[in-house]
Design an enzyme around this catalytic site. Structure first.
Site, PDB file in Angstrom:
ATOM      1  N   ASP A  30      27.868 -13.500  33.480  1.00 55.12           N
ATOM      2  CA  ASP A  30      28.335 -12.135  33.695  1.00 55.12           C
ATOM      3  C   ASP A  30      28.138 -11.784  35.164  1.00 55.12           C
ATOM      4  O   ASP A  30      27.019 -11.846  35.671  1.00 55.12           O
ATOM      5  CB  ASP A  30      27.547 -11.169  32.808  1.00 55.12           C
ATOM      6  CG  ASP A  30      28.112  -9.754  32.818  1.00 55.12           C
ATOM      7  OD1 ASP A  30      28.499  -9.270  33.899  1.00 55.12           O
ATOM      8  OD2 ASP A  30      28.142  -9.127  31.745  1.00 55.12           O
ATOM      9  N   HIS A  36      32.471 -10.094  31.923  1.00 52.95           N
ATOM     10  CA  HIS A  36      31.537  -8.979  31.779  1.00 52.95           C
ATOM     11  C   HIS A  36      31.594  -8.410  30.373  1.00 52.95           C
ATOM     12  O   HIS A  36      32.649  -7.964  29.925  1.00 52.95           O
ATOM     13  CB  HIS A  36      31.906  -7.912  32.800  1.00 52.95           C
ATOM     14  CG  HIS A  36      30.995  -6.726  32.821  1.00 52.95           C
ATOM     15  ND1 HIS A  36      29.632  -6.833  32.757  1.00 52.95           N
ATOM     16  CD2 HIS A  36      31.254  -5.398  32.910  1.00 52.95           C
ATOM     17  CE1 HIS A  36      29.091  -5.630  32.810  1.00 52.95           C
ATOM     18  NE2 HIS A  36      30.055  -4.747  32.901  1.00 52.95           N
ATOM     19  N   SER A  59      27.615  -2.166  29.723  1.00 49.11           N
ATOM     20  CA  SER A  59      27.340  -2.085  31.151  1.00 49.11           C
ATOM     21  C   SER A  59      26.400  -0.915  31.444  1.00 49.11           C
ATOM     22  O   SER A  59      25.323  -0.834  30.864  1.00 49.11           O
ATOM     23  CB  SER A  59      28.678  -1.986  31.904  1.00 49.11           C
ATOM     24  OG  SER A  59      28.530  -2.314  33.247  1.00 49.11           O
TER      25      SER A  59
END
Length: 530
Positions: free
Chosen positions: A473, A501, A244
């Site tokens: 995602d 995710h 991320s």
């Protein structure tokens, strides 16, 4: 824990969730002991590379050679002690890399030693900005596969301003409750001005309380800290696994220090050149797609509580959020929070879409809330925000989120621009577009000028970098991974066809590809989809 579920705690927890730029317009210490032999008196590659002292500004007066002034940081020794089952240490870095002779801070490090003979250190970061990399590294057996842990010491760090590393503090717990419960979809000028005033008050509190570090928690500075960490670990090149927002740190590092890049895995991508508006729209369409996938699953099983068709189910969720906007539900036992607002519901919903494994919990929570009982959905919102039911926050992650984000990306404070975006975003994402269009208003009111420059990174001079993206995602859309993989001079894209995710730990196929690269330098085939 099996390899296919090794990161379930990461994906259902909040360690990668603060990247969401929503609600509140935020829709996501141990002392060292004796030396254990892992530190080194003469770190390999200890001198900073050419970008280390030049990209953040000119050197301080009296420091004719900035690289020389930084040498004391690059040659420091780490003293590892025992902290709650893991090794821990402190890394000293300058507050301002343009003034290395000025104030310093210490970054908290954790280490889980390799189960076998270590071939080196693998530095990990879970995202955020604001998530604790120290805690994440301490959960190494839930972050990497047994094969990787057999061969690497796994090292985590709290970035500057986060967790145990000189944490940024702006607001009390009650004030954070107000921020997170704020109206994410202001409908008219009066509501818009009210929201702007509220986030402006928070921004001013940060300027008043956070101190000089508030202007020095940018991703560029975190990347420079990472190079100091590399040297202190005794590594000629940095091996790194970032998820991320952690991919933003990694790609920024690669662009600053291409010759220092070892094995780099960037999973769930935030491209350094993405603007605030692009981020908001990308997440709006990402969460819209994730929500639709959830509703499709519900409808396909029959007797779906949201309705008999996907469109009906999507509309039911939108209607519920509008009802909360007009009339929040009463809630008790949540400390100062007595009203379950659209803002809190947004956080609870968002958590449910980070992992398909969370869908059953989301169903029970959303069904209860629609029936008048918001406590289960509030519990999910609390998990997202790192908040306990008594109103106490476990850490400063939500505050650090703003501090970092608002330095990295300049944002507008023009309400008309946000209102226009809300209308346009809603056409592409009817459920999430309106709320996420307002996601950068806090940064528009930030009192410290942004230092980040959105730029395409090429990282020319690195070896191959493995970039991973999920097809559905919600927080970091596949298009972001495709974009970065195209921009980087030497990258290989691995696509994971799945909900949720990030990808590593969710599929044998992905695990094998990542492990093969980290352990042997073997890249997956060009164009591979797992």
């Amino acid at each position: 824990m099996s390899r296919t579920s090794l990161t379930s705690s990461r994906r259902t927890g909040r360690s990668t969730l603060a990247l969401l730029a929503a609600s509140a317009l935020a829709l996501s210490a141990c002392s060292g002991g004796s030396d254990d032999g892992a530190s080194t008196s003469s770190p390999v590659g200890s001198q900073p590379s050419s970008g280390a002292a030049t990209t953040s500004g000119s050197s301080s007066a009296g420091a004719a050679d900035p690289a020389k002034a930084l040498e004391k940081f690059y040659t420091q020794k780490l003293t590892w002690g025992d902290c709650e089952g893991v090794k821990c240490a402190k890394l000293t870095v300058p507050v301002d890399y343009a003034d290395p002779g000025g104030q310093t801070i210490q970054l908290a490090l954790s280490k889980v030693a390799a189960k076998g003979k270590a071939k080196g250190s693998l530095v990990v970061n879970p995202g955020g900005p604001g998530a604790s990399g120290y805690d994440y590294g301490a959960m190494a057996d839930g972050v990497v596969t047994p094969k990787v842990l057999e061969s690497f010491d796994v090292v985590g760090f709290d970035p500057r301003g986060v967790g145990r590393s000189a944490p940024i503090t702006c607001a009390s717990d009650a004030e954070m409750d107000t921020m997170l419960g704020i109206d994410p979809t202001p409908d008219d000028k009066t509501e818009q001005s009210s929201v702007q005033k509220s986030v402006g008050t928070f921004a001013q509190a940060c300027k008043d309380k956070a101190g000089p570090l508030l202007g020095h928690v940018s991703t560029v500075e975190v990347a420079k800290d990472l190079d100091v960490l590399r040297a202190a670990l005794g590594s000629e090149k940095l091996d790194y696994l970032g998820f991320s927002y952690g991919t933003f740190i990694g790609s920024t590092y690669a662009d600053l220090f291409p010759q220092r890049v070892g094995r780099f895995v960037l999973d769930g991508v935030v491209p350094p050149d993405v603007t605030s508006q692009e981020m908001n729209l990308g997440q709006a369409t990402g969460f819209e797609a994730a929500t639709r996938s959830y509703v499709e699953d519900c409808v396909s099983k029959g007797d779906c509580y949201l309705g008999s068709t996907v469109d009906a189910g999507m509309q039911r969720i939108r209607t519920f959020l509008k009802q909360l906007d007009a009339k929040p539900l009463p809630i008790s036992g949540e400390g100062p929070v007595t009203r379950f607002t659209e803002g809190w519901a947004t956080l609870g919903l968002a958590l449910g879409f980070y992992s398909k494994a969370s869908w059953p919990s989301l169903t029970e929570a959303l069904k209860a809330a629609m029936g008048g009982d918001p406590k289960p959905l509030m519990a999910m919102a609390n998990q997202y925000a790192g908040r306990q039911a008594n109103g106490a926050y476990r850490d400063n992650s939500m505050q650090a989120f703003y501090a970092v984000s608002c330095l990295d990306r300049k944002a507008s404070n023009n309400l008309d621009e946000y209102a226009k975006d809300a209308t346009e975003f809603a056409k592409k994402a009817p459920t999430w577009g309106n709320m996420l269009a307002w996601g950068s208003l806090t940064c528009g009111e930030w009192k410290v000028p942004a230092t980040g420059k959105q730029k395409k990174v090429t990282a020319d001079g690195t070896g191959p970098i493995l970039v991973i993206g999920n097809t559905r995602d919600p927080a970091t859309p596949l298009a972001f991974a495709q974009r970065l993989a195209k921009d980087l001079k030497h990258a290989r894209l691995l696509t994971f066809d799945a909900d949720g995710h990030t990808a590593y730990g969710q599929s044998e196929c992905v695990n094998d590809a990542v492990d093969g690269y980290l352990l042997n330098g073997t890249l997956p085939p060009d164009g591979q989809t797992c």
